[in-house]
Design a protein around this motif. Structure first.
Motif, mmCIF file in Angstrom:
data_model
loop_
_atom_site.group_PDB
_atom_site.id
_atom_site.type_symbol
_atom_site.label_atom_id
_atom_site.label_comp_id
_atom_site.label_asym_id
_atom_site.label_seq_id
_atom_site.Cartn_x
_atom_site.Cartn_y
_atom_site.Cartn_z
ATOM 1 N N ASP A 315 0.820 -1.218 0.000
ATOM 2 C CA ASP A 315 0.000 0.000 0.000
ATOM 3 C C ASP A 315 0.851 1.264 0.000
ATOM 4 O OD1 ASP A 315 -2.352 -1.555 0.142
ATOM 5 O OD2 ASP A 315 -2.136 -1.729 2.322
ATOM 6 N N PRO A 317 2.442 3.755 -2.449
ATOM 7 C CA PRO A 317 2.411 4.094 -3.886
ATOM 8 C C PRO A 317 3.712 4.641 -4.446
ATOM 9 C CG PRO A 317 1.195 5.716 -2.605
ATOM 10 C CD PRO A 317 1.532 4.606 -1.666
ATOM 11 N N ASN A 339 0.462 -1.857 -6.469
ATOM 12 C CA ASN A 339 -0.137 -0.546 -6.225
ATOM 13 C C ASN A 339 0.863 0.599 -6.307
ATOM 14 O OD1 ASN A 339 -2.808 -1.534 -5.670
ATOM 15 N ND2 ASN A 339 -2.033 -2.281 -3.700
ATOM 16 N N SER A 341 2.770 3.560 -7.986
ATOM 17 C CA SER A 341 2.472 4.506 -9.067
ATOM 18 C C SER A 341 3.751 4.783 -9.843
ATOM 19 C CB SER A 341 1.911 5.809 -8.493
ATOM 20 O OG SER A 341 0.742 5.572 -7.756
#
Length: 408
Positions: A315, A317, A339, A341
């Protein structure tokens, strides 16, 4: 009437002439001129950067590195505001006469080749805001008198050969924001009194010979953003749980400090982006609460951590580097990359070598911009898991990149 007007004109002209003469006659305070000459005589300036220090007046003749206030002081003299002599290939020593530059705001000798000790007399310059002596070969201990500099904003003595303890008098540096003393030979205990400096933002003490305990009182510094204590010797000491309350912290680096015990819960620090606790003797599981969304680097390499890899690592990013190699971790690998980015150039380096990891949650199919190292884990011998080959070789596909925060 004409005569009076004529006299008036003469008088006005006389005043004007006097004013011009006074303006031309403005000179630097003589004691400060003498101090600069003493400074020059203690330096070795083989590139002749200070060759104009023998000509004219320091403030009116623009001596190299000398900046003055724009108007005269109450004593009728000009005063020196800054001494900027960085990167001028100067050697020699710092003259005690520096303490006579009584209105100095910036004293900058960064990145030269100076030796000798820091003069106690610098503690007399109570107006000083920036004391920049890093990148030299200065010896001896830090003078207690530096604690008299109540207006000091930045103290940089890093990358020298300074030894001895950190003076407890530094508690009086009530305006200090940046304390950079890394890469020296400082020894002894970190004074808990430093926690009473309310303005402190950056505390860099890495690469010294410090020992004793880590003051839990540092959690009382409201704005502290960077703690960097790598490569010291806090043998048998635990990381204070109170460090999890440092709400403004962005970087915590305690690599190779002989620390033991558990990893505190850092999930309450909203801006933490760099955590390096590698090469210690930390034990127990990795805390499972989710860390800051800003987290980019987590380095827990070479400890004695056990348990499983927290699912919460999936979790983060902006994660770029997760190093958990050479521990006692077991269980399954979460799909940490799902997850993240990824921008155009972003990469994620996962170092999980030499643990007891036997499985993966989901498919072992990370994207091309993920570097994953698994050698030395049972998962590499699990025939039921496909695609382990590229990640179980002794050499990874790419080097593990370094991710750091610029704290200059």
């Amino acid at each position: 009437m004409l005569r009076l007007r004529f006299c008036g004109c003469l008088i006005a002209l006389s005043y004007s002439s006097c004013f011009v003469l006074l303006a031309v006659a403005q000179v630097t305070n003589p004691s400060e001129v003498d101090a600069l000459r003493a400074v020059k005589s203690s330096l070795i300036d083989y590139r002749k950067h200070l060759r104009n220090w023998n000509k004219g007046d320091p403030c009116n003749s623009s001596w190299t590195g000398v900046l003055c206030f724009g108007s005269v002081g109450t004593d009728g003299y000009l005063h020196i505001r800054e001494l900027q002599l960085l990167s001028m290939y100067l050697s020699g020593t710092l003259a005690p006469e520096l303490g006579k530059l009584s209105q100095l705001v910036i004293l900058d000798f960064m990145w030269n080749d100076l030796s000798g000790s820091i003069p106690n007399e610098i503690g007399n310059i109570t107006s000083l805001k920036l004391l920049l002596l890093n990148g030299n070969k200065l010896l001896g201990s830090l003078p207690d008198e530096l604690g008299y500099l109540a207006n000091l904003n930045r103290l940089q003595v890093d990358q020298n050969h300074i030894s001895g303890p950190i003076p407890k008098s530094f508690v009086n540096l009530r305006s200090l924001r940046h304390l950079h003393m890394n890469n020296n030979s400082l020894s002894g205990q970190i004074p808990s009194e430093l926690s009473e400096i309310p303005t402190l933002l950056h505390m860099l003490l890495d690469n010294n010979n410090l020992s004793g305990y880590l003051p839990p009182e540092f959690s009382n510094i409201p704005g502290l953003r960077i703690i960097q204590l790598d490569n010291n010797n806090f043998m048998g000491i635990e990381i204070p749980a109170t460090y999890g309350n440092l709400s403004r912290l962005t970087k915590l680096s305690l690599r190779n400090c002989s620390l033991q015990g558990a990893i505190p819960d850092f999930s309450r620090i909203p801006n933490l982006s760099y955590l390096d606790l590698s090469q210690n003797y930390l034990t127990g599981p990795i805390p499972s609460p989710t860390l800051s969304d800003n987290m980019a680097t987590i380095d827990l390499l070479e400890n004695h951590l056990n348990g499983s890899i927290p699912q919460s690592f999936s979790d983060l990013p902006h994660l770029q580097k997760l190093s958990l190699g050479n521990n006692l971790l077991n269980g399954s690998i979460p799909a940490i990359w799902l997850n993240v980015s990824f921008s155009t150039k972003a990469r994620l380096a996962l170092d999980l070598r030499n643990n007891s990891i036997s499985n993966i949650l989901g498919e072992l199919n990370p994207p091309a911009n993920v570097t994953l190292r698994l050698e030395g884990n049972p998962i590499c011998k699990n025939a039921s898991i496909e695609n382990t080959g590229p990640f179980c070789q002794s050499e990874a596909r790419d080097e593990i990149p370094e991710v750091s925060i610029n704290s200059t």
